[in-house]
Design an enzyme around this catalytic site. Structure first.
Site, PDB file in Angstrom:
ATOM      1  N   ASP A  91       0.727  -1.270   0.072  1.00 23.11           N
ATOM      2  CA  ASP A  91       0.068  -0.081  -0.049  1.00 23.11           C
ATOM      3  C   ASP A  91       0.858   1.230   0.044  1.00 23.11           C
ATOM      4  O   ASP A  91       1.936   1.252   0.198  1.00 23.11           O
ATOM      5  CB  ASP A  91      -0.949  -0.078   1.115  1.00 23.11           C
ATOM      6  CG  ASP A  91      -0.406   0.190   2.628  1.00 23.11           C
ATOM      7  OD1 ASP A  91       0.707  -0.582   2.684  1.00 23.11           O
ATOM      8  OD2 ASP A  91      -0.666   1.065   3.130  1.00 23.11           O
ATOM      9  N   GLU A 153      -0.061  -0.383   5.816  1.00 20.17           N
ATOM     10  CA  GLU A 153       0.942   0.268   6.764  1.00 20.17           C
ATOM     11  C   GLU A 153       1.008   1.545   6.763  1.00 20.17           C
ATOM     12  O   GLU A 153       1.002   2.208   7.947  1.00 20.17           O
ATOM     13  CB  GLU A 153       2.391  -0.321   6.108  1.00 20.17           C
ATOM     14  CG  GLU A 153       3.429  -0.156   7.015  1.00 20.17           C
ATOM     15  CD  GLU A 153       4.089   1.350   7.133  1.00 20.17           C
ATOM     16  OE1 GLU A 153       4.624   1.770   7.864  1.00 20.17           O
ATOM     17  OE2 GLU A 153       3.923   1.997   6.079  1.00 20.17           O
TER      18      GLU A 153
END
Length: 450
Positions: A91, A153
């Site tokens: 991500d 994250e």
């Protein structure tokens, strides 16, 4: 053998660029308010397919408690060999101001010898680094591999952090390569050994039943915003250094330093503006607490009335160095703010999240193998770097696998501008760090056999 490995990795770099271009083109921002969650799923499936082709087994998606998907796979070790966990995240941060990008954020663009695009460094460049190292080794993989790619994250929602403890056996390894950091500068081989923790609070001040006219009551009527400003100002000394009662602000950093002029350039400090605090830049960044006022709730300039404010709030963030308990730091910050609000004003302090600092132990065989690999690739010994940001997963790993060595490394360096417009990566760092990783796996296997 090293020259042969270097040639293999150099030959793989066009493929690495193609891989990174495909990954960057997927806007995998793990915030459904801004981007469709299908894009994160697409990135996860891309990662799973790529690492399956690179030789890992049973690569699959696991839903974590925050709803994101971790990509998990493995390859068993040869008899008697250790196992290494490879970590990364797929991500990315949102692009922020599209107009500030020189080239489209989700399109890999080569410019001035660098590759630009959101995620090129943080952390899709590290995904490609892992792939390149595994491809270069091929079937000659001397260790067991556990692999995990996180899917949230950047949002900090803790999906993988919550997943790891109840699934400890799935990711257990002798050494953990957390590849979400990088070198102190291009060409300076570095491992990050220190992470500051963080704690946030919201402080509110109330002085009046409601706003009152400043012409009729201003003077004796206590101004809540002024009271808040007084309290916030007390968090810093005359040089701008953090000063919170009960917290030590005199720590020193013993790893690689941070040149002051380079820091000014990296941070975008305007000409003539002095840096805050005392001691070296590295001391202030990595060894001492650092307070930041993140935001204030008060009347805006445009539309403000001639009134004495009755209430005001601020969100205050405190970065906490290793050696300081994050909850104790939050308690100290809370007590300091309550004591610093003047005039008997009513004050509330609401605690928010707490993330503990992290300090790696660097005396084991994994760090020795990494130093050897970095010397062979860069011609220099390993340097140790601190990082001002927090990676809470490292503390989860440390608690869950207390006997494992944890290494933070990767392709990022200050020019990458991670989280900012015009993020980029130096392709040479991908090539060299992939070489380091491949050599590390070889040397670590050798060190455990002797």
């Amino acid at each position: 053998m090293t020259d042969e490995l270097a040639r293999r990795i150099a030959a793989l770099m066009p493929r690495a660029k193609d891989d990174l271009a495909e990954l960057v083109a997927i806007p995998s921002v793990a915030d459904p308010r801004q981007y469709p969650p299908e894009k994160c799923r697409e990135a996860a499936e891309w990662v799973a397919a790529a690492f399956t082709r690179a030789g890992l087994r049973d690569v699959h998606l696991e839903e974590t408690p925050d709803g994101s998907h971790a990509v998990i796979g493995h390859r068993p070790p040869p008899p008697g060999a250790p196992t290494v966990l490879l970590y990364c995240h797929y991500d990315v941060q949102p692009p922020l101001d599209d107009a500030a990008w020189t080239s489209p954020p989700f399109e890999l663009t080569k410019r001035d010898g660098r590759w630009y695009g959101r995620g090129t460094a943080d952390c899709k460049g590290n995904i490609v680094m892992h792939l390149t190292a595994l491809r270069a080794l091929g079937d000659d993989l001397p260790v067991g591999i556990k692999f995990v790619a996180e899917g949230s994250e950047e949002q900090g929602t803790g999906g993988l952090e919550a997943y790891v403890p109840p699934h400890a056996g799935e990711l257990h390894a002798d050494a953990l390569l957390v590849c979400d950091t990088g070198n102190a500068a291009v060409g300076v081989p570095t491992a990050t050994t220190s992470l500051r923790g963080v704690t946030n609070v919201v402080v509110g001040v109330s002085t009046l039943a409601g706003d009152v006219h400043s012409g009729m009551f201003g003077g004796p009527a206590p101004d809540a915003l002024a009271a808040l400003i007084r309290a916030l100002d007390s968090l810093r000394d005359a040089e701008g250094g953090t000063r919170i009662d009960g917290l030590d602000s005199t720590g020193t950093w013993r790893g690689v330093g941070y040149d002051e002029q380079q820091f000014r350039t990296d941070a975008g400090v305007r000409e003539g503006v002095r840096l805050t605090g005392s001691g070296t830049v590295a001391d202030r960044l990595w060894a001492r607490p650092a307070v930041t006022v993140l935001g204030i709730d008060c009347p805006p300039v445009v539309g403000s009335a001639a009134a004495v404010p009755a209430t005001a709030r601020a969100r205050v963030s405190l970065r906490v160095p290793p050696g300081t308990d994050a909850r104790a730091a939050q308690d100290a910050l809370t007590a300091h703010l309550k004591a610093a609000v003047p005039w008997g004003a009513q004050v509330t302090v609401e605690p928010e999240s707490v993330g503990s600092p992290f300090q790696a132990s660097t005396g084991g065989p994994a760090y020795q193998a990494l130093d050897r690999a970095m010397r062979e690739v860069y011609g220099k010994p390993i340097s140790f770097l601190g990082q001002g940001g927090s990676i809470p997963l490292c503390n989860v790993f440390a608690r869950t696998y207390p006997d494992a060595e944890i290494i933070l490394m990767g392709v990022e360096e200050p020019r990458c501008l991670i989280h900012a417009p015009n993020e980029s990566v130096d392709p040479g760092e991908i090539e060299h760090m992939a070489h380091v990783e491949a050599l590390f796996l070889r040397h670590y296997a050798e060190s455990t056999r002797t």
